[in-house]
Design a protein around this motif. Structure first.
Motif, short mmCIF file in Angstrom:
data_model
loop_
_atom_site.label_atom_id
_atom_site.label_comp_id
_atom_site.label_asym_id
_atom_site.label_seq_id
_atom_site.Cartn_x
_atom_site.Cartn_y
_atom_site.Cartn_z
N ASP A 99 0.81 -1.23 0.00
CA ASP A 99 0.00 0.00 0.00
C ASP A 99 0.85 1.28 0.00
N GLU A 100 0.24 2.34 -0.49
CA GLU A 100 0.77 3.67 -0.23
C GLU A 100 0.25 4.04 1.16
N VAL A 101 1.14 4.54 2.01
CA VAL A 101 0.73 4.84 3.39
C VAL A 101 0.61 6.35 3.57
N TRP A 102 -0.52 6.76 4.15
CA TRP A 102 -0.74 8.18 4.45
C TRP A 102 -0.74 8.33 5.97
N LEU A 103 0.34 8.94 6.48
CA LEU A 103 0.49 9.12 7.93
C LEU A 103 -0.18 10.42 8.34
N LEU A 104 -0.92 10.38 9.44
CA LEU A 104 -1.69 11.54 9.88
C LEU A 104 -1.28 11.96 11.28
N ASP A 105 -0.79 13.18 11.42
CA ASP A 105 -0.43 13.73 12.73
C ASP A 105 -0.42 15.25 12.56
N PRO A 106 -1.17 15.99 13.40
CA PRO A 106 -1.24 17.45 13.16
C PRO A 106 0.09 18.16 13.32
N MET A 107 1.02 17.62 14.13
CA MET A 107 2.21 18.39 14.46
C MET A 107 3.50 17.67 14.04
N LEU A 108 4.34 18.40 13.34
CA LEU A 108 5.66 17.92 12.93
C LEU A 108 6.65 18.89 13.57
N ALA A 109 7.13 18.58 14.78
CA ALA A 109 7.94 19.54 15.56
C ALA A 109 9.43 19.23 15.42
N THR A 110 9.97 18.35 16.29
CA THR A 110 11.36 17.92 16.08
C THR A 110 11.42 16.93 14.91
#
Ligand code: PRP
Ligand code: URA
Length: 212
Positions: free
Chosen positions: A124-135
């Protein structure tokens, strides 16, 4: 790695409201979901279509377009869960996975507490979901585990990204990575919170810390 910050006026408008500390959890959750839907549209722009045959009420269509790419949506809990609900409303045929991570405040390293993915994820193509990309630590840990399982293509959807995270993720060479953000913010503060940011996304979605 490719990075795209949304230029959609609705995204900019809704993100401003989400950033405001006056916005309560009920409205914040709603905004996260609306922004996620637009990010899904932006991230799906280059999906391949294949022809399928259908009958309309009037006649047969031999080459009706249909998305051919198998997609797995993965939430990085807990904040990603609000995005998953919205993403599934749009990509309602997608499979779903859950990765539980929290950032240890003493060293900012991600600590894993849950990991459950669909079988044969590598196809599969994976779509990762997380509102914050900090470090970028939580994203990097998730992506590395997916790479170990043979995943080749990942789209990462977030509301706010920090330059520090993009620098870290640039080094992940053996996966095709596209990042779709509502905005690229300025920098991290001393506690690795994004500036101007929107605070702790999980707390704001679930109301775990009361606004001052
Ligand atoms: C937040 C956010 C990301 C992570 C980003 O989660 O949802 O997962 O921080 O930070 P990083 O890029 O420095 O790793 P948090 O660890 O606060 O957990 P929560 O979702 O359970 O609140
Ligand atoms: N996690 C959040 O929820 N917000 C930040 O600003 C940084 C990490």
């Amino acid at each position: 790695m490719q990075f795209q910050a949304s230029k959609h006026p609705l995204v900019a408008h809704w993100l401003t409201e989400a950033r405001s500390k006056e916005t309560p959890p009920k409205r914040f959750r709603h905004l996260v979901k609306e922004i996620t839907k637009i990010l899904i549209f932006e991230a799906s722009r280059n999906l391949k279509l294949s022809p399928t045959s259908i009958m309309t009420p009037l006649e047969k269509v031999d080459s009706a377009p249909q998305i051919a790419t198998p997609i797995t949506l993965i939430t990085i809990m807990r904040a990603g869960n609000a995005m998953l609900d919205a993403a599934l409303d749009v990509l309602d045929w997608a499979r779903c996975g859950h990765i539980g991570l929290y950032r240890d405040p003493s060293n900012l390293k991600p600590v894993e507490y849950y990991f459950k993915l669909p079988q044969n994820i590598a196809r599969d193509e994976v779509w990762l979901l997380d509102p914050m990309l900090a470090t970028g630590g939580s994203a990097e840990a998730s992506i590395q585990k997916l790479m170990e399982l043979g995943v080749k293509k990942i789209k990462f959807l977030c509301l706010v990204a920090a330059p520090e995270a993009l620098k870290k993720l640039e080094n992940l060479n053996s996966v095709e990575l596209e990042i779709y953000a509502a905005a690229l913010d300025r920098e991290l503060n001393a506690k690795a919170y994004i500036l101007p940011g929107l605070g702790d996304a999980g707390d704001r979605i679930y109301g775990t810390i009361e606004a001052h």
